[in-house]
Design a protein around this motif. Structure first.
Motif, PDB file in Angstrom:
ATOM      1  N   PRO A  91       0.825  -1.214   0.000  1.00  0.00           N
ATOM      2  CA  PRO A  91       0.000   0.000   0.000  1.00  0.00           C
ATOM      3  C   PRO A  91       0.857   1.261   0.000  1.00  0.00           C
ATOM      4  N   VAL A  92       0.346   2.300  -0.610  1.00  0.00           N
ATOM      5  CA  VAL A  92       1.026   3.597  -0.598  1.00  0.00           C
ATOM      6  C   VAL A  92       0.713   4.272   0.741  1.00  0.00           C
ATOM      7  N   LYS A  93       1.780   4.618   1.480  1.00  0.00           N
ATOM      8  CA  LYS A  93       1.624   5.221   2.803  1.00  0.00           C
ATOM      9  C   LYS A  93       2.046   6.687   2.763  1.00  0.00           C
ATOM     10  N   MET A  94       1.223   7.538   3.347  1.00  0.00           N
ATOM     11  CA  MET A  94       1.544   8.955   3.464  1.00  0.00           C
ATOM     12  C   MET A  94       1.382   9.400   4.908  1.00  0.00           C
ATOM     13  N   ILE A  95       2.316  10.202   5.390  1.00  0.00           N
ATOM     14  CA  ILE A  95       2.231  10.789   6.721  1.00  0.00           C
ATOM     15  C   ILE A  95       2.053  12.294   6.570  1.00  0.00           C
ATOM     16  N   ASP A  96       1.024  12.814   7.209  1.00  0.00           N
ATOM     17  CA  ASP A  96       0.750  14.252   7.260  1.00  0.00           C
ATOM     18  C   ASP A  96       1.275  14.732   8.600  1.00  0.00           C
ATOM     19  N   TYR A  97       2.504  15.258   8.594  1.00  0.00           N
ATOM     20  CA  TYR A  97       3.152  15.610   9.861  1.00  0.00           C
ATOM     21  C   TYR A  97       2.806  17.040  10.254  1.00  0.00           C
ATOM     22  N   ALA A  98       2.481  17.230  11.552  1.00  0.00           N
ATOM     23  CA  ALA A  98       1.926  18.493  12.038  1.00  0.00           C
ATOM     24  C   ALA A  98       0.628  18.750  11.276  1.00  0.00           C
ATOM     25  N   CYS A  99      -0.265  17.792  11.379  1.00  0.00           N
ATOM     26  CA  CYS A  99      -1.405  17.668  10.461  1.00  0.00           C
ATOM     27  C   CYS A  99      -2.506  18.681  10.681  1.00  0.00           C
ATOM     28  N   GLY A 100      -2.581  19.289  11.874  1.00  0.00           N
ATOM     29  CA  GLY A 100      -3.659  20.239  12.115  1.00  0.00           C
ATOM     30  C   GLY A 100      -5.013  19.602  11.885  1.00  0.00           C
ATOM     31  N   ASN A 101      -5.875  20.289  11.135  1.00  0.00           N
ATOM     32  CA  ASN A 101      -7.224  19.768  10.913  1.00  0.00           C
ATOM     33  C   ASN A 101      -7.327  18.831   9.715  1.00  0.00           C
ATOM     34  N   GLY A 102      -6.204  18.557   9.050  1.00  0.00           N
ATOM     35  CA  GLY A 102      -6.206  17.524   8.012  1.00  0.00           C
ATOM     36  C   GLY A 102      -6.387  17.999   6.595  1.00  0.00           C
ATOM     37  N   ILE A 103      -6.154  19.270   6.321  1.00  0.00           N
ATOM     38  CA  ILE A 103      -6.318  19.796   4.967  1.00  0.00           C
ATOM     39  C   ILE A 103      -5.451  19.040   3.968  1.00  0.00           C
ATOM     40  N   VAL A 104      -4.191  18.813   4.314  1.00  0.00           N
ATOM     41  CA  VAL A 104      -3.268  18.113   3.406  1.00  0.00           C
ATOM     42  C   VAL A 104      -3.757  16.698   3.145  1.00  0.00           C
ATOM     43  N   SER A 105      -4.144  15.997   4.198  1.00  0.00           N
ATOM     44  CA  SER A 105      -4.613  14.616   4.052  1.00  0.00           C
ATOM     45  C   SER A 105      -5.846  14.538   3.164  1.00  0.00           C
ATOM     46  N   GLN A 106      -6.764  15.475   3.356  1.00  0.00           N
ATOM     47  CA  GLN A 106      -7.991  15.475   2.558  1.00  0.00           C
ATOM     48  C   GLN A 106      -7.705  15.746   1.086  1.00  0.00           C
ATOM     49  N   ASP A 107      -6.775  16.652   0.823  1.00  0.00           N
ATOM     50  CA  ASP A 107      -6.489  17.007  -0.559  1.00  0.00           C
ATOM     51  C   ASP A 107      -5.701  15.929  -1.301  1.00  0.00           C
ATOM     52  N   LEU A 108      -4.916  15.151  -0.573  1.00  0.00           N
ATOM     53  CA  LEU A 108      -4.121  14.097  -1.206  1.00  0.00           C
ATOM     54  C   LEU A 108      -4.709  12.710  -0.926  1.00  0.00           C
ATOM     55  N   PHE A 109      -5.956  12.682  -0.498  1.00  0.00           N
ATOM     56  CA  PHE A 109      -6.601  11.425  -0.104  1.00  0.00           C
ATOM     57  C   PHE A 109      -6.570  10.378  -1.210  1.00  0.00           C
ATOM     58  N   ASP A 110      -6.778  10.783  -2.439  1.00  0.00           N
ATOM     59  CA  ASP A 110      -6.854   9.836  -3.549  1.00  0.00           C
ATOM     60  C   ASP A 110      -5.486   9.319  -4.002  1.00  0.00           C
ATOM     61  N   PHE A 111      -4.429   9.804  -3.379  1.00  0.00           N
ATOM     62  CA  PHE A 111      -3.087   9.448  -3.836  1.00  0.00           C
ATOM     63  C   PHE A 111      -2.338   8.557  -2.851  1.00  0.00           C
ATOM     64  N   ALA A 112      -3.043   8.064  -1.830  1.00  0.00           N
ATOM     65  CA  ALA A 112      -2.423   7.166  -0.854  1.00  0.00           C
ATOM     66  C   ALA A 112      -3.462   6.180  -0.347  1.00  0.00           C
TER      67      ALA A 112
END
Length: 290
Positions: A91-112
């Motif tokens: 699986p493709v793993k991504m870490i959103d470090y210092a993630c706050g409310n998750g903007i980065v994770s939500q925007d790159l959701f389809d890529f991991a």
């Protein structure tokens, strides 16, 4: 953690807490360079975001900045070049470090396939996971925990396989709050797989920042009460700074790249205490682990 640079309010809070921490300690070079100082900065940031983070994320200027960061990520997703699932059976793993409310994770959701947020603040972790639940995202797919890559004393939550051999680690608007940016990036690179990519978004050292710098010091007013003040963090980074940090963390020099965002972000007078507010540029940069 930080999608948002809190400028004046965070700096004053940091100084107040650090002065208290250092009151009974001689602020000499050996202490400033020690893990104790880096830990105190991390703890100060954690307390601040626990107390004020949710309110600050809702401010209009911060929402506008969040949209700019979203646009920056979307516009550069091919350039970031996260490994595709088809390239490997794992699986493709991504870490959103210092993630706050998750903007980065939500925007790159389809890529991991597996996304893990890490933040020093319990309040931010709660907000991140609430957002995921509201979007009907299973924790197995996207979930945040409290952790600090610089704190080796309490790392059980980030000790598992989901937090190692990552294909991508993204750190947005947080490096300037680190007490030791070089040590932080070295710890992050340690958690990447070979050819994994580290992506930074942060404030750029630019002419816009320096205009009026003598009056607002990049929006961070720090009184000269302690020799430790100048070590709290770096307020902005040049392309050369980022290249040095990437190379110092062990990244492949041939993969280092730096892109300014297309427009400035406005931070209002209520935050900066500068008449009319301040316009600041930010950048996105990347490098890979060899």
């Amino acid at each position: 953690m930080l999608l948002i640079c809190l400028q004046e309010s965070l700096r004053e809070y940091l100084c107040e807490c650090l002065h208290e921490c250092l009151r009974d300690v001689s602020a000499n070079a050996s202490y400033i360079n020690s893990g104790k100082f880096r830990y105190s900065v991390g703890e100060t940031n954690r307390k601040f975001w626990d107390e004020k983070g949710k309110i600050l994320f809702a401010q209009e200027w911060a929402l506008t900045l969040s949209e700019q960061v979203r646009d920056c990520l979307r516009s550069n997703v091919d350039w970031i070049a996260i490994r595709k699932s088809a390239d490997n059976k794992t699986p493709v793993k991504m870490i959103d470090y210092a993630c706050g409310n998750g903007i980065v994770s939500q925007d790159l959701f389809d890529f991991a396939d597996v996304i893990r947020g890490v933040d020093t603040s319990d309040a931010m972790v709660e907000l991140y996971n609430d957002q995921a639940r509201q979007s009907d995202i299973a924790p197995e797919r996207m979930h945040a925990v409290r952790g600090n890559f610089l704190d080796s004393s309490n790392n059980d939550a980030i000790a598992g396989p989901d937090f190692h051999e990552a294909d991508a680690i993204i750190m947005s608007m947080a490096l300037h709050h680190s007490g030791d940016p070089q040590a932080m990036l070295s710890k992050i690179v340690d958690r990447l797989r070979t050819n994994g990519v580290l992506v930074l978004i942060d404030w750029m050292d630019s002419a816009l920042d320096h205009a009026g710098a003598s009056s607002h010091a990049h929006g961070h007013r720090i009184e000269d009460k302690s020799d430790a003040n100048h070590t709290i963090s770096k307020t902005s980074f040049s392309a050369g700074d980022i290249k040095q940090l990437f190379l110092g963390a062990g990244c492949d020099p041939d993969t280092v790249d730096f892109r300014p965002y297309k427009e400035a972000s406005h931070i209002p007078e209520s935050v900066t205490k500068v008449k009319g507010g301040v316009n600041r540029m930010f950048f996105i940069a990347k490098a890979k682990k060899p």
